[in-house]
Design an enzyme around this catalytic site. Structure first.
Site, short mmCIF file in Angstrom:
data_model
loop_
_atom_site.label_atom_id
_atom_site.label_comp_id
_atom_site.label_asym_id
_atom_site.label_seq_id
_atom_site.Cartn_x
_atom_site.Cartn_y
_atom_site.Cartn_z
N ASN A 196 92.53 80.71 44.46
CA ASN A 196 92.73 81.45 43.22
C ASN A 196 93.36 82.80 43.53
O ASN A 196 93.61 83.11 44.70
CB ASN A 196 91.41 81.59 42.45
CG ASN A 196 90.38 82.37 43.24
OD1 ASN A 196 90.55 83.56 43.46
ND2 ASN A 196 89.32 81.69 43.68
N LYS A 229 96.99 66.76 58.47
CA LYS A 229 97.91 66.98 57.35
C LYS A 229 98.27 65.65 56.69
O LYS A 229 98.60 64.70 57.39
CB LYS A 229 99.19 67.67 57.88
CG LYS A 229 100.17 67.96 56.79
CD LYS A 229 101.44 68.61 57.33
CE LYS A 229 102.44 68.77 56.20
NZ LYS A 229 103.73 69.23 56.69
#
Ligand code: PMT
Length: 408
Positions: free
Chosen positions: A207, A286
């Site tokens: 955020n 990943k």
């Protein structure tokens, strides 16, 4: 910390060139400053510069009848509410430790009853020399405070500790020494920043919290004399002076750190933007784009399953065995600020809720200013206008202190 009378003692090392910058920072912070310097310091910085910036004559000589006539060394020693030696060379620290009074600065230091802060600056080997270590031990035992030195590239070409702390860091340290001690003896926990929830080895859900509001609260609590533990999600901010910082990344890490630190805390300020959800199945490696393409239709949406994070604030409020611990929650709301904040206060059960409207561009996330509502469980609502976050932090802590005082 307005209005303290600071005597700046400049001793003769290369870091003396930073003395004018330090003097300006002290003046900006509202202090009156007078300055004395050693003969050697005059080789690094012109007395006229310090005199112009301080607005007072700068003295070096002890046995100068005209100078002694204007401001005697005893008068200088008595005038000072705080003495700051910056830079403090190895030689000057040695003279202080041994109580020498063979020039004006060392004489003033022996004569003053004011507290002393030293900002050492020297070559790495001199800093690490047993003589310097012993001198610092002696000085600390006498109550002398030390700020720095910082590590880095030294003027002599060495790399390591020995650089004088930055002027702002010295002024912040002074603020700790001069600030009100209304929270002395208190243990305060502050959370700050936005947690990051891993999706795979490189991607996170995060955020926009910068940590500025939480860091300002931690700095202000430390300035008031509290022992402060700052539990910080990733930010780029420096640790405030006098604050102990613990870095965490995810909501679960923050939860563990908060519960451990809150056990003996008397005030907890939950300013961090904690992720309400995390990816349910984070991948250690990943996720390759090709793998996704081969598994899914190209352009088809990719789904991430989210799992709820524990509500740390609500847990803390529930587990309080007595009303001794004061818990402050924050609320970031994009609409219906007051109604949503009231519901949040009731649901979480904290002692004070600080609500900000994050739809404003000039407040809330990542801005230097903030405007908030302060809500208490008995229905009181106070609106604080748009203020710099450090000022707001002081207003929030004023309210916390007042409420705790009333409760006591
Ligand atoms: O960091 P800055 O850029 O300076 O911005 C400051 C700020 C906007 C982040 C700050 O002022 C603020 O509002 N912080 C709270 C942000 C938030 O997460 O609000 P919330 O309404 O989602 O959560 C309410 C409260 O519960 C907060 O105290 C939060 O720390 C806590 N919480 C939330 C979720 C969760 N899982 N556990 C929690 O403890």
């Amino acid at each position: 910390m307005n209005g303290s009378r600071i005597l700046l003692v400049v001793s003769g090392g290369i870091a003396a060139y930073k003395a004018p910058e330090l003097l300006r920072a002290l003046r900006r912070a509202g202090h009156s400053v007078r300055c004395v310097m050693t003969e050697a310091a005059r080789a690094f910085v012109a007395p006229l510069v310090l005199q112009t910036l301080s607005g007072s004559p700068v003295r070096s000589a002890l046995l100068d009848t005209s100078e002694e006539g204007q401001i005697g060394h005893i008068e200088l020693a008595e005038w000072a509410e705080q003495v700051l030696v910056a830079p403090a060379t190895a030689s000057f620290l040695a003279r202080m430790a041994n109580g020498l009074a063979d020039d004006l600065p060392s004489t003033v230091l022996l004569a003053t009853r004011a507290p002393v802060l030293v900002a050492p600056a020297m070559n790495l080997n001199m800093w690490e020399h047993p003589a310097t270590r012993a001198n610092l031990t002696t000085l600390r035992a006498r109550g002398v405070e030390v700020v720095g030195p910082d590590e880095g590239e030294l003027a002599c070409g060495f790399e390591g500790p020995g650089r004088m702390s930055a002027p702002e860091a010295i002024v912040a340290h002074l603020a700790l020494l001069l600030g009100p001690s209304s929270l002395a003896g208190e243990r305060v926990v502050v959370t700050a920043g936005g947690t990051r929830e891993p999706l795979d080895a490189v991607r996170v859900l995060g955020n926009r919290s910068s940590g500025k509001m939480g860091y300002a609260l931690a700095a202000e609590a430390a300035r008031r004399g509290a022992t402060v533990r700052l539990i910080s999600a990733p930010t780029s901010l420096p640790t405030p002076a006098g604050v102990e910082r613990e870095d965490v990344e995810t909501a679960l890490e923050m939860r563990a750190a908060v519960h451990a630190a809150a056990a003996d805390a008397s005030i907890v300020l939950m300013c961090a933007a904690v992720a309400d959800f995390r990816p349910a199945n984070p991948v250690a490696r990943k996720i390759k784009k090709e793998k996704l393409d081969s598994q899914d239709e190209l352009d088809a949406p990719l789904d991430i399953t989210l799992q709820r994070n524990p509500d740390i604030l609500a847990e803390l409020c529930r587990e309080r065995s007595s009303s001794a611990r004061f818990v402050v929650g924050f609320a970031a709301e994009s609409h219906d600020l007051l109604a949503a904040a009231r519901r949040k206060l009731a649901r979480k059960g904290c002692d004070l809720l600080v609500a900000n409207d994050i739809s404003r561009r000039d407040a809330g996330f990542d801005s230097d200013d903030n405007a908030v509502l302060l809500l208490t469980p008995d229905g009181e609502v106070d609106a604080l206008p748009l203020l710099p976050k450090p000022v707001l932090a002081a207003r929030i802590l004023d309210r916390v202190e007042k409420m705790r005082g009333a409760r006591a």
